[in-house]
Design an enzyme around this catalytic site. Structure first.
Site, PDB file in Angstrom:
ATOM      1  N   TYR A 141       0.815  -1.213   0.000  1.00 49.88           N
ATOM      2  CA  TYR A 141       0.000   0.000   0.000  1.00 49.88           C
ATOM      3  C   TYR A 141       0.851   1.266   0.000  1.00 49.88           C
ATOM      4  CZ  TYR A 141      -4.555  -2.180   0.846  1.00 49.88           C
ATOM      5  OH  TYR A 141      -5.726  -2.872   0.727  1.00 49.88           O
ATOM      6  N   ASP A 251     -12.174  -9.294   4.557  1.00 47.98           N
ATOM      7  CA  ASP A 251     -13.432  -9.425   3.808  1.00 47.98           C
ATOM      8  C   ASP A 251     -13.910 -10.876   3.842  1.00 47.98           C
ATOM      9  OD1 ASP A 251     -13.169  -6.719   3.073  1.00 47.98           O
ATOM     10  OD2 ASP A 251     -13.986  -7.086   1.073  1.00 47.98           O
TER      11      ASP A 251
END
Ligand code: IPM
Ligand code: MG
Length: 371
Positions: A141, A251
């Site tokens: 990231y 998730d």
């Protein structure tokens, strides 16, 4: 206590769920006698539209000068073609970095009333109680260099996964400390059979674990962890992992416990904590008033626990959520055929009603109230 918060509703379903979370917070503050100071600011696509910057200076300033930040969600298809630094997500990533929020805690708990909402068999998902500890400021990231370069048709894209030893050690400490308050198990997830970053990760986590002889550490490759999560979710206590793996596995954990809409998160470690539901902006259902506000509401519970050490207040919200689920209240993501789906504000109201019903207001002893 004075709770001085910045509220960042953001995009998509963000404003809808944040509204309900704030109403629950206001009801709770009333019951326990806390004072709220709320500053609403733009972030993400909403901020891009208003001021061409996904994290405007006054938003960042407000966040840095408050005690905690509650965020809805960022992102939407309207911004997909924007350059990287002008995407809504860039605003969120910069905010996490500016706040120094390196530890992202994502609990995934199977509420007993929701065992039949999971795509897994009830006997498999029963008793699932996982805490994902995701490193939030490193890895792919944030690694430099990053780019897309070259002439059309033969461009190259580059991202860098980078981890330093201190970054790994500090997140490992968080995971081990949290495991001590739970079932004393940490499973560190990596890809050490392929990646240098993961080999260093494994080494540093193992070294850090020597300070925690009472916590059992195990290691697992991320592919294998993904499989085990659906086969035996109950085996997991604390999952410690790097940024990208944590994004993906959280998730998946949401899917396992019945709906991503239930998952809350805390991003801590810096000067100001950031709290947000895990679900994201969900553009497909935005504006329809059907989003599940429980992830945002449970994020308020985490905010009270981690930024203000208000454990009783946090538990009160969590119990109220358990109560509404036991009473059979369901938003569309949780309703099975034949069940009525509540709208977002109706679910918020049910939680507030459950807070009031719990009688905690009366349970606060008089002498504590006046103290
Ligand atoms: C999350 C989200 C974010 C992330 C996006 C919106 C940048 O998916 O919080 O999991 O990848 O961290
Ligand atoms: Mg994600």
């Amino acid at each position: 206590m004075l709770l001085n918060l910045t509220i960042l509703p953001g995009d998509g379903i963000g404003p809808e769920v944040t509204d309900q979370a704030v109403l629950v917070l206001e009801a709770l503050a009333e019951i326990f006698g806390h004072q709220l100071q709320l500053h609403r600011k733009n972030i993400g696509g909403a901020a891009l539209t208003a001021s061409n910057d996904p994290l405007p200076a006054d938003t960042l300033q407000a966040c840095l000068s408050s005690s905690a930040v509650l965020l809805g969600a960022v992102g939407g298809p309207a911004f997909d073609h924007f350059p990287n630094h002008l995407r809504p997500e860039a605003g969120l990533l910069r905010l996490r970095r500016e706040l120094g929020a390196y530890a992202n805690l994502r609990p995934a708990v199977c509420f007993p009333a929701l065992e039949d909402c999971s795509p897994l068999r009830a006997d498999v998902v029963h008793g699932t109680d996982i805490l994902i500890v995701r490193e939030l400021l490193g890895g792919l990231y944030f690694g430099q260099p990053r780019s897309i370069e070259g002439p059309a048709g033969s461009r190259n894209a580059l991202n860098t996964m980078r981890y330093g030893e201190p970054e790994i050690a500090r997140i490992a400490h968080i995971a081990f400390d949290l495991a001590r308050k739970r079932r004393h198990k940490v499973r560190s997830v990596d890809k050490a059979n392929v990646l240098e970053c993961s080999r260093l990760w494994r080494e540093v986590v193992t070294r850090t674990s020597q300070n925690y002889p009472d916590v059992k550490l195990s290691h697992m490759y991320v592919d294998s962890a993904a499989m085990s999560l659906v086969q035996r979710p109950r085996d997991f206590d604390v999952v410690l992992t790097e940024n990208m793996f944590g994004d993906i596995l959280s998730d998946q954990a949401g899917g396992i416990v019945g709906s991503l809409g239930l998952l809350a998160s805390a991003s801590i470690g810096g000067s100001v904590g950031l709290y947000e539901p895990v679900h994201g902006s969900a553009p497909d259902i935005a504006g329809k008033g059907i989003a599940n506000p429980l992830g945002a509401i449970l994020s308020v519970a985490m905010l009270l626990r981690y930024s203000f050490q208000l454990e009783r207040e946090a538990a009160c919200i969590e119990n109220a959520v358990g109560t509404v689920l036991n009473r059979g209240h369901r938003t569309a993501d949780l309703a099975s055929s034949g069940q009525t789906a509540l709208a977002t504000p109706e679910m918020g109201h049910s939680v507030i009603a459950a807070l009031a019903d719990s009688g905690v207001g009366q349970a606060v002893p008089e002498k504590e109230k006046s103290a």
